[in-house]
Design a protein around this motif. Structure first.
Motif, PDB file in Angstrom:
ATOM      1  N   ASP A   1      39.037 -75.179  45.113  1.00 53.15           N
ATOM      2  CA  ASP A   1      39.043 -74.497  46.407  1.00 53.15           C
ATOM      3  C   ASP A   1      40.228 -73.543  46.450  1.00 53.15           C
ATOM      4  OD1 ASP A   1      36.848 -75.649  47.997  1.00 53.15           O
ATOM      5  OD2 ASP A   1      37.913 -77.528  47.653  1.00 53.15           O
ATOM      6  N   HIS A   2      39.941 -72.289  46.716  1.00 51.21           N
ATOM      7  CA  HIS A   2      40.982 -71.260  46.817  1.00 51.21           C
ATOM      8  C   HIS A   2      41.062 -70.801  48.265  1.00 51.21           C
ATOM      9  CE1 HIS A   2      42.216 -66.834  45.757  1.00 51.21           C
ATOM     10  NE2 HIS A   2      43.185 -67.498  46.343  1.00 51.21           N
ATOM     11  N   LEU A   3      42.186 -71.109  48.894  1.00 50.46           N
ATOM     12  CA  LEU A   3      42.396 -70.688  50.286  1.00 50.46           C
ATOM     13  C   LEU A   3      43.404 -69.552  50.304  1.00 50.46           C
ATOM     14  CD1 LEU A   3      42.907 -74.183  51.983  1.00 50.46           C
ATOM     15  CD2 LEU A   3      40.772 -72.949  51.628  1.00 50.46           C
ATOM     16  N   ASP A   4      43.161 -68.558  51.138  1.00 52.57           N
ATOM     17  CA  ASP A   4      44.109 -67.459  51.315  1.00 52.57           C
ATOM     18  C   ASP A   4      44.428 -67.360  52.798  1.00 52.57           C
ATOM     19  OD1 ASP A   4      45.534 -65.118  51.555  1.00 52.57           O
ATOM     20  OD2 ASP A   4      44.328 -64.043  50.076  1.00 52.57           O
ATOM     21  N   LEU A   5      45.626 -67.812  53.162  1.00 46.90           N
ATOM     22  CA  LEU A   5      45.986 -67.924  54.583  1.00 46.90           C
ATOM     23  C   LEU A   5      46.745 -66.701  55.086  1.00 46.90           C
ATOM     24  CD1 LEU A   5      47.067 -71.682  54.669  1.00 46.90           C
ATOM     25  CD2 LEU A   5      44.775 -70.669  54.776  1.00 46.90           C
ATOM     26  N   TYR A   6      46.649 -65.600  54.361  1.00 44.82           N
ATOM     27  CA  TYR A   6      47.410 -64.400  54.731  1.00 44.82           C
ATOM     28  C   TYR A   6      47.217 -64.035  56.193  1.00 44.82           C
ATOM     29  CZ  TYR A   6      49.194 -59.629  54.659  1.00 44.82           C
ATOM     30  OH  TYR A   6      49.895 -58.484  54.918  1.00 44.82           O
ATOM     31  N   ARG A   7      45.999 -64.167  56.677  1.00 45.34           N
ATOM     32  CA  ARG A   7      45.709 -63.715  58.036  1.00 45.34           C
ATOM     33  C   ARG A   7      45.844 -64.792  59.108  1.00 45.34           C
ATOM     34  NH1 ARG A   7      43.231 -61.090  54.451  1.00 45.34           N
ATOM     35  NH2 ARG A   7      43.291 -58.820  54.449  1.00 45.34           N
ATOM     36  N   VAL A   8      46.357 -65.945  58.719  1.00 48.34           N
ATOM     37  CA  VAL A   8      46.533 -67.012  59.712  1.00 48.34           C
ATOM     38  C   VAL A   8      47.832 -66.778  60.482  1.00 48.34           C
ATOM     39  CG1 VAL A   8      46.944 -69.478  60.026  1.00 48.34           C
ATOM     40  CG2 VAL A   8      45.221 -68.695  58.398  1.00 48.34           C
ATOM     41  N   ASP A   9      47.731 -66.580  61.799  1.00 47.48           N
ATOM     42  CA  ASP A   9      48.922 -66.396  62.635  1.00 47.48           C
ATOM     43  C   ASP A   9      49.350 -67.713  63.244  1.00 47.48           C
ATOM     44  OD1 ASP A   9      48.833 -63.604  62.308  1.00 47.48           O
ATOM     45  OD2 ASP A   9      47.257 -63.483  63.849  1.00 47.48           O
ATOM     46  N   ASP A  10      48.354 -68.477  63.687  1.00 50.36           N
ATOM     47  CA  ASP A  10      48.638 -69.712  64.401  1.00 50.36           C
ATOM     48  C   ASP A  10      48.063 -70.880  63.605  1.00 50.36           C
ATOM     49  OD1 ASP A  10      48.836 -71.859  66.043  1.00 50.36           O
ATOM     50  OD2 ASP A  10      47.811 -70.932  67.760  1.00 50.36           O
ATOM     51  N   PRO A  11      48.946 -71.718  63.034  1.00 54.94           N
ATOM     52  CA  PRO A  11      48.472 -72.808  62.185  1.00 54.94           C
ATOM     53  C   PRO A  11      47.456 -73.716  62.873  1.00 54.94           C
ATOM     54  CG  PRO A  11      50.860 -72.638  62.065  1.00 54.94           C
ATOM     55  CD  PRO A  11      50.414 -71.687  63.135  1.00 54.94           C
ATOM     56  N   SER A  12      47.496 -73.795  64.213  1.00 54.92           N
ATOM     57  CA  SER A  12      46.523 -74.675  64.890  1.00 54.92           C
ATOM     58  C   SER A  12      45.102 -74.115  64.765  1.00 54.92           C
ATOM     59  CB  SER A  12      46.909 -74.906  66.348  1.00 54.92           C
ATOM     60  OG  SER A  12      46.808 -73.704  67.065  1.00 54.92           O
TER      61      SER A  12
END
Ligand SMILES: Nc1ncnc2c1ncn2[C@@H]1O[C@H](COP(=O)(O)OP(=O)(O)OP(=O)(O)O)[C@@H](O)[C@H]1O
Ligand SMILES: [Mg+2]
Length: 137
Positions: free
Chosen positions: A73-84
Protein backbone atom coordinates in the motif's frame (compact mmCIF):
# COMPACT_ATOMS: atom_id res chain seq x y z
CA UNK A 1 21.87 3.84 8.31
CA UNK A 2 23.07 6.98 6.59
CA UNK A 3 24.25 6.80 3.00
CA UNK A 4 24.69 9.06 0.02
CA UNK A 5 23.94 7.99 -3.56
CA UNK A 6 25.44 9.94 -6.40
CA UNK A 7 23.28 8.55 -9.15
CA UNK A 8 19.62 7.75 -9.49
CA UNK A 9 20.51 4.16 -10.39
CA UNK A 10 22.33 3.69 -7.09
CA UNK A 11 19.47 5.31 -5.23
CA UNK A 12 16.96 3.02 -6.94
CA UNK A 13 19.09 -0.05 -6.28
CA UNK A 14 19.17 0.78 -2.58
CA UNK A 15 15.40 1.29 -2.50
CA UNK A 16 14.98 -2.13 -4.11
CA UNK A 17 17.33 -3.78 -1.62
CA UNK A 18 15.53 -2.14 1.29
CA UNK A 19 12.16 -3.10 -0.18
CA UNK A 20 13.11 -6.75 -0.49
CA UNK A 21 13.91 -6.84 3.22
CA UNK A 22 10.37 -5.86 4.25
CA UNK A 23 7.63 -8.14 5.56
CA UNK A 24 3.85 -7.97 5.85
CA UNK A 25 2.75 -5.54 8.53
CA UNK A 26 5.82 -3.35 8.28
CA UNK A 27 5.28 0.37 7.83
CA UNK A 28 7.68 2.86 6.26
CA UNK A 29 7.33 6.64 6.58
CA UNK A 30 9.11 8.63 3.87
CA UNK A 31 10.07 12.25 4.29
CA UNK A 32 12.09 14.83 2.41
CA UNK A 33 11.43 17.94 0.35
CA UNK A 34 9.50 18.12 -2.90
CA UNK A 35 11.34 16.24 -5.61
CA UNK A 36 13.74 14.51 -3.20
CA UNK A 37 12.79 11.10 -4.53
CA UNK A 38 10.11 9.67 -2.25
CA UNK A 39 7.92 8.41 -5.09
CA UNK A 40 10.97 7.17 -6.97
CA UNK A 41 11.96 5.22 -3.84
CA UNK A 42 8.51 3.63 -3.59
CA UNK A 43 8.40 2.77 -7.27
CA UNK A 44 11.80 1.10 -7.09
CA UNK A 45 10.71 -0.80 -3.99
CA UNK A 46 7.55 -1.99 -5.73
CA UNK A 47 9.47 -3.00 -8.83
CA UNK A 48 11.99 -4.96 -6.79
CA UNK A 49 9.28 -6.83 -4.92
CA UNK A 50 6.79 -7.46 -7.71
CA UNK A 51 9.01 -7.59 -10.77
CA UNK A 52 6.81 -5.16 -12.62
CA UNK A 53 6.69 -1.43 -13.08
CA UNK A 54 4.15 0.32 -10.94
CA UNK A 55 1.82 2.42 -13.03
CA UNK A 56 2.33 6.01 -11.99
CA UNK A 57 -0.77 6.98 -10.11
CA UNK A 58 -2.81 10.02 -10.98
CA UNK A 59 -2.12 12.90 -8.64
CA UNK A 60 -5.55 12.72 -7.02
CA UNK A 61 -4.99 9.13 -5.94
CA UNK A 62 -3.58 9.25 -2.46
CA UNK A 63 -3.75 5.50 -1.93
CA UNK A 64 -2.45 2.98 -4.39
CA UNK A 65 -2.34 -0.75 -3.72
CA UNK A 66 0.10 -2.91 -5.66
CA UNK A 67 -0.52 -6.62 -5.94
CA UNK A 68 2.30 -8.63 -4.45
CA UNK A 69 3.19 -11.13 -1.81
CA UNK A 70 2.30 -9.38 0.41
CA UNK A 71 0.51 -6.47 -1.31
CA UNK A 72 2.07 -3.01 -1.00
CA UNK A 73 0.00 0.00 0.00
CA UNK A 74 1.43 3.34 -1.09
CA UNK A 75 -0.10 6.35 0.62
CA UNK A 76 0.73 9.93 -0.35
CA UNK A 77 -0.49 12.36 2.30
CA UNK A 78 0.83 15.50 0.61
CA UNK A 79 -2.63 16.99 0.40
CA UNK A 80 -3.77 16.11 3.90
CA UNK A 81 -4.24 19.32 5.94
CA UNK A 82 -6.19 17.95 8.85
CA UNK A 83 -5.10 14.54 10.17
CA UNK A 84 -8.64 13.86 11.44
CA UNK A 85 -9.66 13.71 7.76
CA UNK A 86 -7.85 10.38 7.72
CA UNK A 87 -10.51 8.79 9.93
CA UNK A 88 -12.99 8.72 7.09
CA UNK A 89 -10.74 7.24 4.48
CA UNK A 90 -11.07 3.58 5.38
CA UNK A 91 -7.38 3.16 6.03
CA UNK A 92 -7.95 0.47 8.64
CA UNK A 93 -8.00 -1.91 5.74
CA UNK A 94 -4.46 -0.94 4.83
CA UNK A 95 -3.22 -1.19 8.42
CA UNK A 96 -4.51 -4.67 9.24
CA UNK A 97 -1.00 -6.12 9.07
CA UNK A 98 -1.46 -8.04 5.85
CA UNK A 99 0.44 -5.63 3.59
CA UNK A 100 3.60 -3.57 3.46
CA UNK A 101 2.76 0.12 3.83
CA UNK A 102 4.82 3.04 2.58
CA UNK A 103 3.67 6.56 3.41
CA UNK A 104 4.88 9.70 1.67
CA UNK A 105 4.50 12.94 3.66
CA UNK A 106 3.66 10.90 6.75
CA UNK A 107 4.26 13.94 8.99
CA UNK A 108 0.94 15.31 7.75
CA UNK A 109 -0.75 12.58 9.81
CA UNK A 110 1.90 11.25 12.21
CA UNK A 111 -0.58 9.30 14.34
CA UNK A 112 -1.26 7.06 11.37
CA UNK A 113 2.07 5.30 11.79
CA UNK A 114 2.18 2.53 14.39
CA UNK A 115 4.76 2.96 17.17
CA UNK A 116 7.12 0.56 15.42
CA UNK A 117 7.99 1.70 11.92
CA UNK A 118 10.83 2.63 9.62
CA UNK A 119 11.59 6.22 8.80
CA UNK A 120 13.32 6.99 5.52
CA UNK A 121 14.52 10.57 5.18
CA UNK A 122 15.71 11.64 1.76
CA UNK A 123 17.66 14.81 1.10
CA UNK A 124 18.75 16.24 -2.20
CA UNK A 125 17.20 17.65 -5.33
CA UNK A 126 17.47 17.88 -9.09
CA UNK A 127 20.13 15.62 -10.53
CA UNK A 128 22.32 15.97 -7.44
CA UNK A 129 23.22 13.26 -4.95
CA UNK A 130 20.69 11.96 -2.46
CA UNK A 131 21.37 11.39 1.22
CA UNK A 132 19.20 8.64 2.68
CA UNK A 133 18.80 8.00 6.38
CA UNK A 134 16.91 4.97 7.60
CA UNK A 135 15.90 4.54 11.22
CA UNK A 136 13.64 2.07 12.93
CA UNK A 137 11.63 3.24 15.90
N1 LIG B 1 20.31 10.67 -7.61
C1 LIG B 1 18.97 10.70 -7.71
N2 LIG B 1 18.24 9.97 -6.86
C2 LIG B 1 16.90 10.00 -6.92
N3 LIG B 1 16.17 10.71 -7.83
C3 LIG B 1 16.85 11.45 -8.70
C4 LIG B 1 18.26 11.47 -8.70
N4 LIG B 1 18.65 12.31 -9.67
C5 LIG B 1 17.53 12.75 -10.24
N5 LIG B 1 16.43 12.25 -9.70
C6 LIG B 1 15.06 12.59 -10.10
O1 LIG B 1 14.43 13.29 -9.03
C7 LIG B 1 13.04 13.14 -9.15
C8 LIG B 1 12.44 12.75 -7.82
O2 LIG B 1 11.03 12.88 -7.95
P1 LIG B 1 9.99 12.14 -7.00
O3 LIG B 1 8.66 12.31 -7.61
O4 LIG B 1 10.45 10.76 -6.70
O5 LIG B 1 10.11 13.03 -5.68
P2 LIG B 1 9.14 13.11 -4.43
O6 LIG B 1 10.01 13.19 -3.23
O7 LIG B 1 8.14 12.00 -4.48
O8 LIG B 1 8.41 14.49 -4.65
P3 LIG B 1 6.98 14.98 -4.10
O9 LIG B 1 7.24 15.56 -2.75
O10 LIG B 1 6.59 16.03 -5.08
O11 LIG B 1 6.04 13.81 -4.07
C9 LIG B 1 12.76 12.10 -10.23
O12 LIG B 1 12.38 12.78 -11.41
C10 LIG B 1 14.12 11.43 -10.41
O13 LIG B 1 14.28 10.99 -11.74
MG1 LIG C 1 6.04 11.98 -4.44
Amino acid sequence: MDRTFNTEDEFRAFAGEFGRSLHAGEVVGLSGPLGAGKTTFVQSLVRARTGSDPTSSPTFTFWQRYAGEPPIDHLDLYRVDDPSDMNELGLDEAFDGSSIIVVEWWRNAPALLPPVHYEVEIDGSGTGPRRVRVTRT
